[in-house]
Design an enzyme around this catalytic site. Structure first.
Site, PDB file in Angstrom:
ATOM      1  N   ALA A 155      33.590  40.213  44.803  1.00 51.24           N
ATOM      2  CA  ALA A 155      34.786  41.033  45.010  1.00 51.24           C
ATOM      3  C   ALA A 155      35.919  40.532  44.121  1.00 51.24           C
ATOM      4  CB  ALA A 155      35.162  41.060  46.481  1.00 51.24           C
ATOM      5  N   CYS A 156      37.111  40.388  44.683  1.00 51.78           N
ATOM      6  CA  CYS A 156      38.284  40.057  43.865  1.00 51.78           C
ATOM      7  C   CYS A 156      38.249  38.643  43.289  1.00 51.78           C
ATOM      8  CB  CYS A 156      39.565  40.245  44.679  1.00 51.78           C
ATOM      9  SG  CYS A 156      39.935  41.970  45.051  1.00 51.78           S
ATOM     10  N   SER A 157      37.315  37.814  43.739  1.00 50.19           N
ATOM     11  CA  SER A 157      37.186  36.456  43.202  1.00 50.19           C
ATOM     12  C   SER A 157      36.120  36.348  42.119  1.00 50.19           C
ATOM     13  CB  SER A 157      36.867  35.467  44.333  1.00 50.19           C
ATOM     14  OG  SER A 157      37.900  35.434  45.285  1.00 50.19           O
ATOM     15  N   SER A 334      39.275  41.466  40.471  1.00 45.62           N
ATOM     16  CA  SER A 334      39.056  40.135  39.910  1.00 45.62           C
ATOM     17  C   SER A 334      39.779  39.908  38.591  1.00 45.62           C
ATOM     18  CB  SER A 334      37.558  39.901  39.701  1.00 45.62           C
ATOM     19  OG  SER A 334      37.052  40.711  38.655  1.00 45.62           O
TER      20      SER A 334
END
Length: 373
Positions: A155-157, A334
């Site tokens: 995901a966003c990481s 990300s």
């Protein structure tokens, strides 16, 4: 063991912009049509009326003023409310690979490298346009890169996790030069018909070249340490996937098949998680807060970044110490912290320390301690 370094970065920015005012006009037109179509059910208390959005609400809630997208016409069409992206044949580059090629080209130019010198490609993004073949392998071919490639989704990481993976392989000697690329077409999985989130995301692609520091051809950033962590949570979720067709009513227009979040819970749970993660990482590496010259944080929400920056620095950071780009780009999953790094890192001097951090669904959080060399 080899010292990994970031030697180049690049950003692909779509040409089309949606301002808050444009977005609000489209959303409110959709809401008016929805309320008119369901007037009887709303009057009977069976359906809740849709409330209007406003540019002021968006800015106050997020700090976002505009966002770049691959297609604005579909998003701003009250009869559609999602982008128009054409179907491509299997024999032409996919849209993620296409924008990745642009960002990778800029990153390679900054590093003084060619695609043929790359021996690892990681496509680290929150969504991929197909399960296989891997988008990363397609990018590898377009770059004429060697070695191997794989997709990654945290995901966003995703980007910071990708940086850790690449740095570890460079450190161990299994690869010499890597690209971590994050083509984020967030407009495709955002629910533009939901007032609470219709303003959050934008599209972009970032790329970073990592290689052995001894091979660097110019100014670069030493990757001293990386730290990643995950903790399961349902508070940010997307239920779409290849098993959807195995279930009843699989093609129904269901809200849970797009981005869904419990925003208040995310704020309450993620902020202490990320703040502690960064503080522990710095403590483990002996980096005091007063030595940190720059924080490149995940660009999801200005209030979140301000809170984390104050916790990490022990004071309110100066704007140049914690640069924000979400007012222009919105949340790009990300890619956000990498955009901030790419645009606000050249001014650092040799010996200056900085930290890249991204966080999001999972929950997940990744941090990268770097030093200008």
């Amino acid at each position: 063991m080899f010292q990994p370094a970031i030697t180049g970065s690049g950003v692909f920015t779509p040409q089309e912009i949606i301002t808050n005012d444009e977005l609000v006009a489209a959303f409110n037109a959709y809401a008016d049509r929805y309320n008119a179509a369901h007037a009887d059910a709303i009057a009977a208390g069976e359906v809740e009326a849709m409330g209007p959005s406003s540019a002021e609400f968006i800015t106050n809630a997020s700090g976002i003023e505009q966002r770049y997208v691959m297609d604005k016409s579909g998003v701003l069409d009250p009869d559609r409310m999602y982008p128009r992206l054409r179907q491509r044949s299997d024999d032409e580059p996919g849209i993620m690979a296409e924008i990745a090629l642009s960002a990778c080209g800029d990153a390679l130019a900054a590093a003084g490298r060619s695609g043929s010198e790359v021996d690892l490609v990681i496509c680290a993004a929150s969504n991929h346009e197909r399960p296989y073949p891997a988008i990363a392998v397609e990018i590898q071919q377009l770059l004429s890169a060697g070695g191997f490639a794989f997709d990654m989704n945290v995901a966003c990481s995703s980007a910071t996790f990708g940086i850790q993976a690449a740095a570890d392989m460079i450190r161990a000697g299994s690869v010499r030069c890597a690209i971590v690329v994050s083509p984020e077409i967030c407009s495709g999985h955002l629910e533009w018909r939901d007032r609470d989130c219709h303003f959050i995301f934008g599209d972009v692609c970032t790329a970073m070249v990592l290689e052995r520091a001894e091979d660097a051809k110019g100014p670069h950033f030493l990757v001293h340490s990386t730290r990643c962590a995950t903790q399961f949570s349902n508070n940010i979720r997307n239920n779409n996937g290849f098993l959807r067709r195995t279930r009843e009513h699989h093609m129904d227009d269901r809200r849970d098949m797009l981005f869904v979040q419990e925003g208040r819970k995310v704020f309450k749970e993620v902020l202490p998680l990320v703040s502690k993660h960064i503080a522990d990482h710095m403590a483990e590496e002996g980096v005091a807060a007063d030595r940190l010259k720059r924080l490149w944080l995940h660009q999801a929400n200005k209030t979140m970044n301000d809170f984390i920056g104050k916790k990490v620095m022990g004071r309110t950071p100066e704007p140049e110490e914690q640069p924000n780009i979400l007012q222009d780009y919105a949340n790009t999953s990300s890619a956000g912290s990498i955009i901030a790094f790419s645009k606000f890192s050249d001014d650092l001097q040799p010996g200056d320390a900085g930290l890249i951090c991204s966080f999001g669904a999972g929950y997940s959080v990744g941090s990268v301690l770097v030093e200008r060399a």
